[in-house]
Design a protein around this motif. Sequence first.
Motif, mmCIF file in Angstrom:
data_model
loop_
_atom_site.group_PDB
_atom_site.id
_atom_site.type_symbol
_atom_site.label_atom_id
_atom_site.label_comp_id
_atom_site.label_asym_id
_atom_site.label_seq_id
_atom_site.Cartn_x
_atom_site.Cartn_y
_atom_site.Cartn_z
ATOM 1 N N UNK A 295 10.133 -1.215 -2.426
ATOM 2 C CA UNK A 295 10.233 -1.295 -0.965
ATOM 3 C C UNK A 295 9.438 -0.142 -0.367
ATOM 4 N N UNK A 296 8.523 -0.472 0.539
ATOM 5 C CA UNK A 296 7.726 0.551 1.220
ATOM 6 C C UNK A 296 8.080 0.532 2.705
ATOM 7 N N UNK A 297 8.583 1.664 3.214
ATOM 8 C CA UNK A 297 8.865 1.813 4.640
ATOM 9 C C UNK A 297 7.691 2.566 5.261
ATOM 10 N N UNK A 298 6.853 1.858 6.003
ATOM 11 C CA UNK A 298 5.668 2.496 6.576
ATOM 12 C C UNK A 298 5.089 1.642 7.703
ATOM 13 N N UNK A 299 4.409 2.310 8.644
ATOM 14 C CA UNK A 299 3.716 1.571 9.702
ATOM 15 C C UNK A 299 2.322 1.134 9.263
ATOM 16 N N UNK A 300 1.903 1.593 8.076
ATOM 17 C CA UNK A 300 0.635 1.144 7.518
ATOM 18 C C UNK A 300 -0.600 1.748 8.148
ATOM 19 N N UNK A 301 -0.454 2.832 8.878
ATOM 20 C CA UNK A 301 -1.605 3.466 9.533
ATOM 21 C C UNK A 301 -2.300 4.407 8.546
ATOM 22 N N UNK A 302 -3.241 3.882 7.799
ATOM 23 C CA UNK A 302 -3.931 4.623 6.759
ATOM 24 C C UNK A 302 -5.133 5.378 7.326
ATOM 25 N N UNK A 303 -5.266 6.648 6.958
ATOM 26 C CA UNK A 303 -6.418 7.447 7.394
ATOM 27 C C UNK A 303 -7.417 7.661 6.255
ATOM 28 N N UNK A 304 -7.047 7.209 5.048
ATOM 29 C CA UNK A 304 -7.939 7.374 3.900
ATOM 30 C C UNK A 304 -8.766 6.139 3.642
ATOM 31 N N UNK A 305 -9.290 6.040 2.428
ATOM 32 C CA UNK A 305 -10.137 4.926 2.021
ATOM 33 C C UNK A 305 -9.289 3.670 1.796
ATOM 34 N N UNK A 306 -9.628 2.587 2.513
ATOM 35 C CA UNK A 306 -8.832 1.360 2.467
ATOM 36 C C UNK A 306 -8.956 0.666 1.110
ATOM 37 N N UNK A 307 -10.141 0.646 0.545
ATOM 38 C CA UNK A 307 -10.339 0.005 -0.761
ATOM 39 C C UNK A 307 -9.531 0.727 -1.841
ATOM 40 N N UNK A 308 -9.513 2.045 -1.741
ATOM 41 C CA UNK A 308 -8.723 2.851 -2.680
ATOM 42 C C UNK A 308 -7.234 2.519 -2.546
ATOM 43 N N UNK A 309 -6.763 2.368 -1.311
ATOM 44 C CA UNK A 309 -5.372 1.996 -1.052
ATOM 45 C C UNK A 309 -5.056 0.651 -1.693
ATOM 46 N N UNK A 310 -5.936 -0.316 -1.515
ATOM 47 C CA UNK A 310 -5.709 -1.663 -2.064
ATOM 48 C C UNK A 310 -5.614 -1.613 -3.592
ATOM 49 N N UNK A 311 -6.503 -0.896 -4.222
ATOM 50 C CA UNK A 311 -6.530 -0.824 -5.690
ATOM 51 C C UNK A 311 -5.255 -0.190 -6.243
ATOM 52 N N UNK A 312 -4.808 0.887 -5.610
ATOM 53 C CA UNK A 312 -3.618 1.589 -6.106
ATOM 54 C C UNK A 312 -2.348 0.779 -5.864
ATOM 55 N N UNK A 313 -2.254 0.134 -4.707
ATOM 56 C CA UNK A 313 -1.072 -0.687 -4.424
ATOM 57 C C UNK A 313 -1.052 -1.930 -5.309
ATOM 58 N N UNK A 314 -2.236 -2.440 -5.671
ATOM 59 C CA UNK A 314 -2.318 -3.594 -6.575
ATOM 60 C C UNK A 314 -1.714 -3.261 -7.928
ATOM 61 N N UNK A 315 -1.929 -2.037 -8.402
ATOM 62 C CA UNK A 315 -1.350 -1.613 -9.684
ATOM 63 C C UNK A 315 0.174 -1.617 -9.615
ATOM 64 N N UNK A 316 0.711 -1.161 -8.481
ATOM 65 C CA UNK A 316 2.168 -1.158 -8.305
ATOM 66 C C UNK A 316 2.687 -2.582 -8.230
ATOM 67 N N UNK A 317 1.990 -3.411 -7.479
ATOM 68 C CA UNK A 317 2.378 -4.807 -7.299
ATOM 69 C C UNK A 317 2.421 -5.552 -8.639
#
Length: 372
Positions: A295-317
């Motif tokens: 469970x992730x509690x967040x507003x999703x306002x990312x200030x970093x690299x979006x592709x990097x975010x997708x790759x790391x969250x995909x590993x968790x998923x």
Amino acid sequence: MINELIESIVAFCDYCRKNGLNIGIKETLDAFEVVKLDLFYEKEIFKWSLRTVFCNSKEEFDKFVGLFENYWLKSGKIIQKVVNQNKSVLEIKITNQILSILHNQDSVVEDSTEKESSASSVELLRKTDFTKISIIEEDRLIYIAEQLWKKMSLRITQRYRKSNRRKLIDIRKTIRYNISKGGTPINLQYKAKKKVKPKITIFLDVSGSMDRYSFFLLRFIFILHKFFQKITTFIFSTRLMNITNLLNKPKLSEVLLLLEDEANVWSSGTTMGDCFEEFNYEYGNRILSGRPVVIVFSDGLETGNVEHLYNQLSKIKSKAKKLIWVTPLLGMQDYQPITKGLTAILPLFDEFTSAHNVDSLLKLEKYLTDVL
């Protein structure tokens, strides 16, 4: 003195009702019965007698003790002993007071209206966005929310226990157990299904944009820790912090005190990709074994690299039983997840739900019971 005692009992009932206990006419009449039975002579006996009459749960028991002490002691009110010769006068006056309560229609209507008004205010608080709660209402909301969240957590764990009842007959054990009875399988023995305790992994965004929400969400998570044994919680903004051991403290105030030393984590920016990368590297293999619900509690306002975010969250998923994204922004009218960060990771979510008020958090029960 007798009149003062009767007035004090009525006022105390009203005081308890205004502070969250469900005190009506029946409880007030029962309080008078306590007095008539001479149970007010000793403070402790009087306190526990009224507690039995007024309370139906441990939370109410604990709350009542504070209310009793505050009203009868701190307010300067003294429980005075009525001498024996005044006992008949006391009973007459209490009887008159009871009759007044029972036959005064205006009083009954007023009490009913007040209860309806109180219920309406509770419903309103439950549906009010956390950012719109005033300082005056905050304590009351916290009490209401904690009772509801505790009941929710308890229901989830109870359903889990019921789902693990024994079902399969163990033939070998049945024969061995019934040998002394001639071999007839009178008493069946069962194979006990191995209980695999549910695992939950939580990420709480404590960045500046989540500032007002994170306090209430932390309370919610703190309660979950009391009911689930295999639960791990991280807070994140520009860096990740494991607070699982902190949340095992008896009181949330102790947790907040210890977190004060980590001020650089709170109210800063958000680089979720870096935080999830740190999690995958440091904790991923161990925490995600057994496919927990994430469970992730967040507003999703990312200030970093979006592709990097997708790759790391995909590993968790890929290692999670279910990925639930909970955002307070869904409570806003006409909200759309169009930020670059959310747009990129939205396809990874199994559930995308809100966390802007008490009722929205209670809806998490459905998603948790579906998978635990």
